[in-house]
Scaffold this active site. Structure first.
Site, PDB file in Angstrom:
ATOM      1  N   GLY A  49       0.841  -1.176   0.000  1.00 42.72           N
ATOM      2  CA  GLY A  49       0.000   0.000   0.000  1.00 42.72           C
ATOM      3  C   GLY A  49       0.881   1.232   0.000  1.00 42.72           C
ATOM      4  CB  CYS A 102       6.495   1.824   6.669  1.00 38.91           C
ATOM      5  SG  CYS A 102       5.816   3.323   5.941  1.00 38.91           S
ATOM      6  CG  LEU A 103       7.136   1.027   0.474  1.00 39.23           C
ATOM      7  CD1 LEU A 103       6.271   1.338  -0.741  1.00 39.23           C
ATOM      8  CD2 LEU A 103       8.313   0.156   0.076  1.00 39.23           C
ATOM      9  CD  GLU A 145      -0.482   1.820   3.167  1.00 42.26           C
ATOM     10  OE1 GLU A 145      -0.155   3.003   2.964  1.00 42.26           O
ATOM     11  OE2 GLU A 145       0.355   0.911   3.295  1.00 42.26           O
TER      12      GLU A 145
HETATM   13 NI    NI Z   1       3.632   2.850   5.444  1.00 40.53          NI
END
Ligand code: NI
Length: 191
Positions: A49, A102-103, A145
């Site tokens: 996401g 998380c990115l 998200e």
């Molecule tokens: Ni994230």
């Protein structure tokens, strides 16, 4: 369409509350380009996401897509879902432990508690009403998200910092036990 740069933790935009989007704005060509960029950036980074603030746009928009994700092999598939002005409501008090990453938080995972059963409402990319229930890891993905839209990241919710691990150390020391438990959770909750 374009692949955007993903904002990393420490950038103030990740700590702001993103603003609501109007229906007129959703229908604008510029917003549709933003949605396409969000999807393309998420796929390029193998994300499950991505929230608009993570690509420097402080609006209430997220993209979610899980399909044999190499970052998260235990997650049940989620079809590509675009949510505008989303709201998540727990359907029960039950919580489960989720190892999240998380990115915007490079090379770190940690255990976060999430509601096991939620309802998600909002609009789709065309401004039409959206509603679904989600359970288990799928519910966790929506909660992760949507947190981004309120200026929160998963680290804020890690109760025990001793669960924090790099991805390599996760693979070496935690992956096997987590995946065994994860598949039990998937069997229990489904998507
Ligand atoms: Ni994230």
């Amino acid at each position: 369409m374009a692949i955007r740069k993903i904002v990393q933790i420490g950038h103030p935009i990740l700590r702001q509350r993103a603003r609501e989007v109007t229906r007129d704005e959703v229908r604008s060509p510029a917003f549709q380009v933003l949605v396409d960029d969000l999807i393309e950036t998420m796929k390029d980074a193998n994300g499950a996401g991505l929230a608009a603030p993570q690509i420097h746009e402080s609006v209430r928009l997220v993209a979610i897509h899980v399909d044999k994700n190499p970052r998260y092999p235990h997650k049940p598939p989620i079809p590509l879902t675009i949510l505008v002005n989303p709201v998540v409501t727990p359907l029960a008090d039950e919580l489960f432990d989720n190892y999240e990453g998380c990115l915007s938080v490079p090379n770190l995972r940690g255990v976060v508690q999430r509601y096991a059963h939620v309802r998600v409402t909002g609009w789709d990319r065309h401004g039409a009403d959206f509603e679904r229930e989600a359970h288990g890891f799928t519910a966790g993905t929506f909660q992760h998200e949507l947190d981004h839209l309120d200026g929160a990241v998963f680290l804020d919710r890690v109760k025990d910092p001793r669960t924090l691990t790099t991805w390599a150390e996760f693979d070496a020391h935690h992956r096997e036990a987590f995946l065994a438990r994860a598949f039990e959770l998937v069997a229990k909750y489904g998507g």
